[in-house]
Design an enzyme around this catalytic site. Structure first.
Site, PDB file in Angstrom:
ATOM      1  N   CYS A 179       4.202  -4.453   3.121  1.00 28.09           N
ATOM      2  CA  CYS A 179       2.964  -4.023   2.484  1.00 28.09           C
ATOM      3  C   CYS A 179       3.219  -3.539   1.054  1.00 28.09           C
ATOM      4  CB  CYS A 179       2.261  -2.991   3.350  1.00 28.09           C
ATOM      5  SG  CYS A 179       0.500  -2.890   2.986  1.00 28.09           S
TER       6      CYS A 179
ATOM      7  N   HIS B 197       1.909  -5.656   8.156  1.00 32.32           N
ATOM      8  CA  HIS B 197       2.944  -4.789   8.726  1.00 32.32           C
ATOM      9  C   HIS B 197       3.554  -5.433   9.971  1.00 32.32           C
ATOM     10  CE1 HIS B 197       2.196  -1.140   6.324  1.00 32.32           C
ATOM     11  NE2 HIS B 197       0.943  -1.579   6.286  1.00 32.32           N
TER      12      HIS B 197
ATOM     13  N   GLU C 233       6.100  -4.674  11.503  1.00 37.50           N
ATOM     14  CA  GLU C 233       6.724  -3.678  12.396  1.00 37.50           C
ATOM     15  C   GLU C 233       5.828  -3.309  13.573  1.00 37.50           C
ATOM     16  OE1 GLU C 233       5.840  -3.195   9.243  1.00 37.50           O
ATOM     17  OE2 GLU C 233       5.036  -1.194   8.864  1.00 37.50           O
TER      18      GLU C 233
HETATM   19  N1  GLN Z   1      -1.119   1.228  -1.164  1.00 29.94           N
HETATM   20  C1  GLN Z   1      -1.155  -0.170  -0.874  1.00 29.94           C
HETATM   21  C2  GLN Z   1      -2.558  -0.659  -0.591  1.00 29.94           C
HETATM   22  O1  GLN Z   1      -3.419   0.123  -0.253  1.00 29.94           O
HETATM   23  C3  GLN Z   1      -0.224  -0.517   0.260  1.00 29.94           C
HETATM   24  C4  GLN Z   1      -0.650   0.043   1.569  1.00 29.94           C
HETATM   25  C5  GLN Z   1       0.443   0.049   2.601  1.00 29.94           C
HETATM   26  O2  GLN Z   1       1.611  -0.049   2.277  1.00 29.94           O
HETATM   27  N2  GLN Z   1       0.074   0.194   3.870  1.00 29.94           N
HETATM   28  O3  GLN Z   1      -2.827  -1.823  -0.697  1.00 29.94           O
END
Ligand code: GLN
Length: 547
Positions: free
Chosen positions: A389, A518, A520
């Site tokens: 992400c 994600h 994970e």
């Molecule tokens: N801050 C970033 C976004 O909102 C990444 C979010 C995250 O890593 N879950 O897109």
């Protein structure tokens, strides 16, 4: 099995003793005996979901396939069961009250006086029966958050009591309690558990089993004592000493034959199956000696009352699953991104020794330049890199600045005025941020992603369309896609409907992959996630080639 059986799991004496792991383990045991089991978590706080809670305060926010932001216990259920758990399996006091109040406002109670009892417990019961109908599970394990005796979870105990009154044969209660061994006394004490059972009794509930957590195994005299004072058969007191690895819990409970005892109480004949695959995995986890060293570069100062392992639990578990798959022992290094901004020498010192580098999900400005520096190091030094992400977004920023010549490129989350906004706010998110409409409004849950053939990502998954879970407001800026691609950035997967970039990777590198989602959240001990698996594989072979 005609009607579902409910097993309520409640905690006694204190929190943090592994009630969630106990719930997940019992579910795993029942599943391994050939039954369908599912788990429900009830959290006593007033937040409607866990999305607005700070991970530093509360631990990681887990995201389900259908986009619910919830407690990390749901992650454990999924990992132990090897199945997806859906939003309906999670409720908080806030969400329950909200439904009742909304129904009252819509005149659905037909002018009756709406009261905490029975309307709140009734809402809980109706939600549980919806889970039963939808999942068709033979067993529904319901973990009630908090500890017995506190005011906050009383209404949930009340719901459980009401269900038991109606259908005693199909409802069971398990108390997970703690037996301290005070240093000065040197003896395991049962009294706090006796009090916990008393207070459960005063809520009209008698436990069928006591899972006795302690530093050491429970001895016979203590089992007898608990039996007499807590009105439970001695064989139904299950010893649960501290363990090194959470995945040992089902195997340990089975040493006391917990699964068969539960079936016997419900008068269900056991089906022949066992924990063979699970035990094999556990042996690799416990006895692998060769290490693989993975660094996680994040911002860790002031982690408050929660430890790092709580804030990044799914990432850690995913690393473990993949490492164990290759019979390796993972060693995780927590690396402070902010320190790399102040002292760039540290980057080489700390990162050279590692076999692989991860930049996990994150928000905001702090430590961001340090993370970008770590990514640059991984790219230039051909260290296996996995960006999750934010870790993907910052890999794009790094590439844009240092390879594509876009000086000052950034995500608009960190610099709204950047000349090269390679990562930008998603159109539908702008309004939400402006109006501070923050609850459950990110891009959440599973979305499809179509993979390009001949990419690392496709090689990892082995299929063309995947579904992965998201939690973000910013995205790869498609306006700059062509330029970045022409400079060598590979877009290995996009969302088929919106064209949103979901995975990027680099050629001429052993493993450099960033995912907007994600991965994970979908890794399980018996089926490690493909991206983590390939990342660890690259980390191991990099290690070999170093020799
Ligand atoms: N801050 C970033 C976004 O909102 C990444 C979010 C995250 O890593 N879950 O897109």
């Amino acid at each position: 099995m005609p009607s579902p059986r409910y097993i309520f799991i409640v905690g006694g004496v204190m929190s943090g003793i592994g009630k969630g792991i106990a719930t997940a383990s019992v579910a795993r045991i029942l599943k391994s005996k050939g039954f369908n089991a599912t788990c429900v978590k009830i959290d006593p706080y007033l937040n409607v979901d866990a999305g607005t809670m700070n991970p530093i305060e509360h631990g990681e926010v887990f995201v389900t396939e259908d986009g619910m932001e919830c407690d990390q216990d749901i992650g454990n259920y999924e990992r132990f069961l090897g199945e997806n758990i859906y939003a309906m399996n999670y409720m908080t006091s806030g969400s329950v009250y909200l439904s009742v109040i909304e129904r009252e406002r819509a005149l659905k109670y037909e002018g009756k006086c709406v009261e905490i009892v029975p309307h709140i417990p009734e809402e809980v019961i109706s939600r549980l029966s919806k889970v039963a109908k939808k999942t068709k599970a033979d067993f529904i394990l319901v973990e009630i958050g908090g500890t017995v005796g506190e005011y906050q979870n009383l209404l949930f105990l009340e719901a459980a009591r009401m269900m038991h009154l109606k259908d005693p044969k199909n409802i069971m209660f398990v108390l997970v309690s703690y037996l301290p061994i005070p240093k000065k006394i040197g003896e395991m004490k049962t009294k706090p558990t006796q009090y916990a059972v008393r207070s459960l009794n005063s809520a009209g509930i008698q436990p069928d089993f006591i899972i006795a957590r302690s530093e050491a195994p429970l001895d016979e005299p203590r089992k007898r004592k608990l039996s007499i004072f807590c009105n439970v058969h001695a064989e139904d007191v299950i010893s649960a000493p501290d363990i090194d690895n959470i995945y040992q819990a089902p195997v340990n409970f089975e040493k006391d034959k917990l699964g068969d005892k539960i079936l016997k109480k419900f008068e269900i004949r056991r089906r022949e199956k066992d924990l063979v695959e699970w035990s094999k995995m556990l042996r690799r986890a416990l006895f692998s000696r060769r290490e693989v060293k993975i660094g996680i570069v994040g911002k860790y100062f002031g982690t408050g009352k929660f430890t790092l392992s709580d804030s990044y639990i799914s990432v850690i578990e995913a690393i473990k699953h993949a490492a164990w798959h290759f019979s390796r022992k993972p060693r995780i290094f927590w690396l402070e991104a902010e320190a790399y901004e102040k002292n760039p020498r540290k980057i080489k010192e700390e990162l050279s020794e590692l076999d692989g580098i991860i930049v996990p999900g994150g928000f905001g400005n702090r430590g961001i330049e340090g993370k970008i520096k770590a990514i640059e190091f991984a790219r230039k030094n051909k260290k296996p890199y996995l960006g999750l992400c934010y870790g993907m977004q910052l890999a794009v920023v790094e590439f844009a600045r240092h390879v594509a010549g876009m000086n000052g490129a950034h995500t608009t989350e960190a610099n709204p005025k950047t000349k090269y906004p390679v990562i930008d706010i998603m159109a539908e998110q702008k309004e939400k941020i402006f109006t501070k409409n923050m609850g459950a409004t990110m891009r959440l849950g599973a979305y499809a992603c179509r993979l390009k053939e001949k990419t690392l990502a496709f090689k990892a998954y082995g299929i063309k369309t995947i579904h992965e879970r998201h939690r973000h407001r910013y995205e790869f800026n498609s306006a700059l896609q062509n330029v970045l691609e022409s400079k060598g950035l590979m877009i290995s997967g996009v969302n088929p409907e919106s064209g949103l970039v979901e995975i990027i990777e680099l050629k001429d590198h052993p493993f450099f992959v960033g995912s907007q989602f994600h991965p994970e959240f979908k890794s399980r001990p018996l089926s490690p996630h493909p991206l983590f698996r390939e990342f660890i594989k690259a980390a191991i072979s990099k290690k070999k080639s170093k020799r």
